[in-house]
Design a protein around this motif. Sequence first.
Motif, PDB file in Angstrom:
ATOM      1  N   ILE A 297       0.877  -1.192   0.000  1.00 32.23           N
ATOM      2  CA  ILE A 297       0.000   0.000   0.000  1.00 32.23           C
ATOM      3  C   ILE A 297       0.909   1.235   0.000  1.00 32.23           C
ATOM      4  CG2 ILE A 297      -1.860   1.203   1.206  1.00 32.23           C
ATOM      5  CD1 ILE A 297      -2.548  -1.563   2.456  1.00 32.23           C
ATOM      6  N   PRO A 298       0.831   2.055  -1.050  1.00 30.22           N
ATOM      7  CA  PRO A 298       1.901   3.035  -1.268  1.00 30.22           C
ATOM      8  C   PRO A 298       1.773   4.389  -0.564  1.00 30.22           C
ATOM      9  CG  PRO A 298       0.443   2.947  -3.188  1.00 30.22           C
ATOM     10  CD  PRO A 298      -0.080   1.937  -2.208  1.00 30.22           C
ATOM     11  N   VAL A 299       0.577   4.784  -0.135  1.00 33.94           N
ATOM     12  CA  VAL A 299       0.438   6.154   0.384  1.00 33.94           C
ATOM     13  C   VAL A 299      -0.300   6.158   1.727  1.00 33.94           C
ATOM     14  CG1 VAL A 299      -0.559   8.448  -0.056  1.00 33.94           C
ATOM     15  CG2 VAL A 299       0.440   7.163  -1.948  1.00 33.94           C
ATOM     16  N   VAL A 300       0.207   6.943   2.676  1.00 36.20           N
ATOM     17  CA  VAL A 300      -0.421   7.072   3.997  1.00 36.20           C
ATOM     18  C   VAL A 300      -0.683   8.552   4.290  1.00 36.20           C
ATOM     19  CG1 VAL A 300      -0.010   6.855   6.487  1.00 36.20           C
ATOM     20  CG2 VAL A 300       0.551   4.955   4.965  1.00 36.20           C
ATOM     21  N   VAL A 301      -1.956   8.861   4.531  1.00 36.80           N
ATOM     22  CA  VAL A 301      -2.344  10.232   4.863  1.00 36.80           C
ATOM     23  C   VAL A 301      -2.311  10.405   6.383  1.00 36.80           C
ATOM     24  CG1 VAL A 301      -4.265  11.908   4.779  1.00 36.80           C
ATOM     25  CG2 VAL A 301      -3.825  10.417   2.820  1.00 36.80           C
ATOM     26  N   TYR A 302      -1.929  11.580   6.832  1.00 39.21           N
ATOM     27  CA  TYR A 302      -1.998  11.915   8.262  1.00 39.21           C
ATOM     28  C   TYR A 302      -2.300  13.398   8.366  1.00 39.21           C
ATOM     29  CZ  TYR A 302       2.538  14.270   7.849  1.00 39.21           C
ATOM     30  OH  TYR A 302       3.540  15.131   7.483  1.00 39.21           O
ATOM     31  N   ASN A 303      -2.659  13.844   9.555  1.00 37.72           N
ATOM     32  CA  ASN A 303      -2.757  15.296   9.730  1.00 37.72           C
ATOM     33  C   ASN A 303      -2.039  15.665  11.016  1.00 37.72           C
ATOM     34  OD1 ASN A 303      -4.610  15.845  12.082  1.00 37.72           O
ATOM     35  ND2 ASN A 303      -5.951  14.533  10.864  1.00 37.72           N
ATOM     36  N   PHE A 304      -1.771  16.943  11.182  1.00 37.17           N
ATOM     37  CA  PHE A 304      -1.064  17.392  12.378  1.00 37.17           C
ATOM     38  C   PHE A 304      -1.842  18.513  13.069  1.00 37.17           C
ATOM     39  CE2 PHE A 304       2.836  17.939  14.924  1.00 37.17           C
ATOM     40  CZ  PHE A 304       3.276  16.630  14.971  1.00 37.17           C
ATOM     41  N   MET A 305      -3.168  18.359  13.100  1.00 36.97           N
ATOM     42  CA  MET A 305      -4.009  19.335  13.802  1.00 36.97           C
ATOM     43  C   MET A 305      -4.156  18.880  15.251  1.00 36.97           C
ATOM     44  SD  MET A 305      -7.105  19.839  11.058  1.00 36.97           S
ATOM     45  CE  MET A 305      -6.974  18.364  10.047  1.00 36.97           C
ATOM     46  N   PRO A 306      -3.796  19.721  16.219  1.00 36.39           N
ATOM     47  CA  PRO A 306      -3.951  19.289  17.605  1.00 36.39           C
ATOM     48  C   PRO A 306      -5.416  19.139  18.011  1.00 36.39           C
ATOM     49  CG  PRO A 306      -2.711  21.364  17.461  1.00 36.39           C
ATOM     50  CD  PRO A 306      -3.235  21.063  16.095  1.00 36.39           C
ATOM     51  N   VAL A 307      -5.694  18.158  18.798  1.00 39.70           N
ATOM     52  CA  VAL A 307      -6.991  17.878  19.437  1.00 39.70           C
ATOM     53  C   VAL A 307      -8.131  17.564  18.474  1.00 39.70           C
ATOM     54  CG1 VAL A 307      -8.713  18.618  21.149  1.00 39.70           C
ATOM     55  CG2 VAL A 307      -6.341  19.354  21.380  1.00 39.70           C
ATOM     56  N   ILE A 308      -8.450  18.509  17.566  1.00 39.72           N
ATOM     57  CA  ILE A 308      -9.589  18.245  16.695  1.00 39.72           C
ATOM     58  C   ILE A 308      -9.136  18.141  15.258  1.00 39.72           C
ATOM     59  CG2 ILE A 308     -11.428  19.187  18.106  1.00 39.72           C
ATOM     60  CD1 ILE A 308     -11.060  21.819  16.781  1.00 39.72           C
ATOM     61  N   ASP A 309      -9.937  17.471  14.480  1.00 38.40           N
ATOM     62  CA  ASP A 309      -9.638  17.323  13.062  1.00 38.40           C
ATOM     63  C   ASP A 309     -10.368  18.451  12.333  1.00 38.40           C
ATOM     64  OD1 ASP A 309      -9.691  16.405  10.369  1.00 38.40           O
ATOM     65  OD2 ASP A 309      -9.392  14.354  10.977  1.00 38.40           O
ATOM     66  N   TRP A 310     -11.557  18.229  11.847  1.00 36.77           N
ATOM     67  CA  TRP A 310     -12.210  19.288  11.080  1.00 36.77           C
ATOM     68  C   TRP A 310     -13.340  19.911  11.874  1.00 36.77           C
ATOM     69  CZ3 TRP A 310     -16.260  17.228   7.206  1.00 36.77           C
ATOM     70  CH2 TRP A 310     -16.761  16.016   7.660  1.00 36.77           C
ATOM     71  N   VAL A 311     -13.715  21.109  11.460  1.00 43.29           N
ATOM     72  CA  VAL A 311     -14.751  21.853  12.172  1.00 43.29           C
ATOM     73  C   VAL A 311     -15.848  22.283  11.196  1.00 43.29           C
ATOM     74  CG1 VAL A 311     -15.248  23.906  13.538  1.00 43.29           C
ATOM     75  CG2 VAL A 311     -13.034  22.777  13.785  1.00 43.29           C
ATOM     76  N   ARG A 312     -17.089  21.959  11.533  1.00 44.62           N
ATOM     77  CA  ARG A 312     -18.254  22.479  10.820  1.00 44.62           C
ATOM     78  C   ARG A 312     -19.271  22.877  11.867  1.00 44.62           C
ATOM     79  NH1 ARG A 312     -14.920  21.618   7.699  1.00 44.62           N
ATOM     80  NH2 ARG A 312     -14.960  20.598   5.676  1.00 44.62           N
ATOM     81  N   THR A 313     -20.197  23.769  11.520  1.00 40.36           N
ATOM     82  CA  THR A 313     -21.237  24.111  12.490  1.00 40.36           C
ATOM     83  C   THR A 313     -22.608  23.643  12.031  1.00 40.36           C
ATOM     84  OG1 THR A 313     -21.383  26.286  11.465  1.00 40.36           O
ATOM     85  CG2 THR A 313     -20.041  26.097  13.463  1.00 40.36           C
TER      86      THR A 313
END
Length: 400
Positions: A103-119
Amino acid sequence: MIPPNLMTEAMRWFGPGDPVTLAEIRQTGATAVFSALHDIPYGEAWPEEAIRRRQAEIAAAGLRWEVVESVPVSEDIKSRTGACDRHLENYRLTLRRLGAAGIPVVVYNFMPVIDWVRTDLAFRLPDGREALRYDPVQFAAFDLFALRREEAAEDWGPAMVEAARFCWEKLGTVGQEAFTRQTLDLFPGVRLGLSVADFRAMLARYGGANAAGLRENLRHFLEGVLPAAEEAGVRLAVHPDDPPFPVLGLPRIVSTGADLMALGALSASPANGVCFCTGSLGARPDNDLVTLVRNLGPRIHAAHLRSVSRSADGSICESGHLEGDVDIVGVVRALLAEQSSRRRADRPDWQISLRPDHGHRMLDDFRRPPPACPGYPLIGRMRGLAELRGVQRALAACAD
Ligand code: DNO
């Protein structure tokens, strides 16, 4: 004739619990999926057995597991505290096992505590579709009156505080509770049922953190895992911050073109790359996405394609894939040009996997069970994929 230079057309799949099945994904014309082992706790190594089982399940449906989205980076790694070293070791193990499985690609994020925000998870568009939306006034109301974060009033400023108070009071007690619950439950990666107090404790961990410190922790993470990724033949792809600015007093460091270039400067490893998410980056008018694709070039290891409409009041609404303020056609053209230049350089990994990122709820989506995650209904995403397929095929045919 199908032009040879196409990007891989993929869909996200949340695993066996996803109400959208692999058989349905196959009928959308996708040939690959972005998937992850969501039940493994952050920081733990992914067992080889579980990886192989998931891979076999995807292959049995006639699809390929091209991108892991995501192997989450634990809070201990992001804050460089606690079990950071053990979690880095586990991350390396996971990368080796994914690489061994091909499996060639690994996604990650570096946002502390929360990932995405919507209201708003069901913002009704004039034609009846439902979209995800971020409204800063509503988010300020959550921050000021649900969370009661100490520095919130200072961060938002007096005019916003007044607008947020009006919005909060209008909700009434029942509405306030529902809105608070929905907001806490949305942040993926955070277990459902989190209380306001739990959430405050998670934020407290980053008290006083700034962008420079977080960037230093990102450098430490990359230094710790990139050699293992390279050896394993895996490319890492950071997901940009969504939305691309600091929230709840937390620093965010993958929001702008300058941030992405700074990330490139942290390590020259070819495994140090980006998941080009047009919806996240496109929420800022100062991000010129077509130029960014050209500048990041060989570092783009995966693409999330969607558009947003930005309003003067700061709200951001997810639009149809070819609607809104993002130049998706320009981005696809630039991505295809990047692939051509990789092919000329004989890069074996020339092909980029794209997926329609999110989709509106529409048509039969309203009769189906709710999606595994807001933004991931079948029909709305299928429409997105179909539109993107048309764009890339037309552009590729013209370029050949
Ligand atoms: C939401 C997604 C994000 C993304 C992660 C990647 O729909 O774009 O949750 O998967 O940030 O780590």
